[in-house]
Design a protein around this motif. Structure first.
Motif, PDB file in Angstrom:
ATOM      1  N   HIS A  54       0.842  -1.207   0.000  1.00  0.00           N
ATOM      2  CA  HIS A  54       0.000   0.000   0.000  1.00  0.00           C
ATOM      3  C   HIS A  54       0.875   1.256   0.000  1.00  0.00           C
ATOM      4  O   HIS A  54       0.622   2.196  -0.761  1.00  0.00           O
ATOM      5  CB  HIS A  54      -0.929  -0.012   1.213  1.00  0.00           C
ATOM      6  CG  HIS A  54      -1.768   1.206   1.339  1.00  0.00           C
ATOM      7  ND1 HIS A  54      -2.869   1.431   0.551  1.00  0.00           N
ATOM      8  CD2 HIS A  54      -1.663   2.283   2.148  1.00  0.00           C
ATOM      9  CE1 HIS A  54      -3.408   2.588   0.877  1.00  0.00           C
ATOM     10  NE2 HIS A  54      -2.689   3.127   1.835  1.00  0.00           N
ATOM     11  N   SER A  58       1.240   3.978  -3.041  1.00  0.00           N
ATOM     12  CA  SER A  58       0.769   5.330  -2.740  1.00  0.00           C
ATOM     13  C   SER A  58       1.710   6.394  -3.292  1.00  0.00           C
ATOM     14  O   SER A  58       1.335   7.564  -3.382  1.00  0.00           O
ATOM     15  CB  SER A  58       0.633   5.518  -1.223  1.00  0.00           C
ATOM     16  OG  SER A  58      -0.342   4.655  -0.713  1.00  0.00           O
ATOM     17  N   ALA A  78      -3.330  -0.754  -6.592  1.00  0.00           N
ATOM     18  CA  ALA A  78      -3.637  -0.085  -5.330  1.00  0.00           C
ATOM     19  C   ALA A  78      -5.061  -0.403  -4.881  1.00  0.00           C
ATOM     20  O   ALA A  78      -5.304  -0.634  -3.693  1.00  0.00           O
ATOM     21  CB  ALA A  78      -3.437   1.422  -5.464  1.00  0.00           C
ATOM     22  N   ASP A  82      -5.960  -2.264  -1.454  1.00  0.00           N
ATOM     23  CA  ASP A  82      -6.891  -1.660  -0.502  1.00  0.00           C
ATOM     24  C   ASP A  82      -8.009  -2.629  -0.128  1.00  0.00           C
ATOM     25  O   ASP A  82      -8.364  -2.761   1.045  1.00  0.00           O
ATOM     26  CB  ASP A  82      -7.478  -0.367  -1.054  1.00  0.00           C
ATOM     27  CG  ASP A  82      -6.486   0.777  -1.071  1.00  0.00           C
ATOM     28  OD1 ASP A  82      -5.450   0.694  -0.373  1.00  0.00           O
ATOM     29  OD2 ASP A  82      -6.738   1.767  -1.789  1.00  0.00           O
TER      30      ASP A  82
END
Length: 102
Positions: A54, A58, A78, A82
């Motif tokens: 993650h 990011s 991503a 998530d």
């Protein structure tokens, strides 16, 4: 499910690993339970791994049109990470509640 299986295997005691080995020798496949349900230790391992992914995903993608496909790919990854994080956190909370309720 493969991540769950691997996490379970990495967190197993030697005696349990021998049981899995016996099952694989007899049936040629890993037990289904390895892929379906993660142990508390495996959930922690998965959570740590997903948090690293993650964080990496990011970070902004490089600018420029030549990186457009990479940017889209990173965004999709991503989203998957998530969703997996949400699932693992929920499973970890449920497992902790069960263990704590004993």
């Amino acid at each position: 499910s493969e991540l769950i299986a691997v996490s379970n295997l990495l967190e197993m005691e030697d005696t349990k690993l021998r049981e899995v080995l016996s099952h694989v020798k007899a049936h040629g496949v890993l037990p289904k339970t390895l892929q379906e349900e993660a142990s508390v230790a495996a959930l922690r391992r998965l959570l740590e791994l997903l948090l690293v992914w993650h964080e990496e995903l990011s970070q902004p993608a490089p600018p420029g049109k030549q990186f457009k496909a990479a940017k889209i790919y990173r965004e999709r990854c991503a989203c998957l990470v998530d969703a997996a994080l949400d699932k693992v956190r929920t499973q970890e909370e449920m497992a902790a509640a069960i263990v704590g309720g004993r």
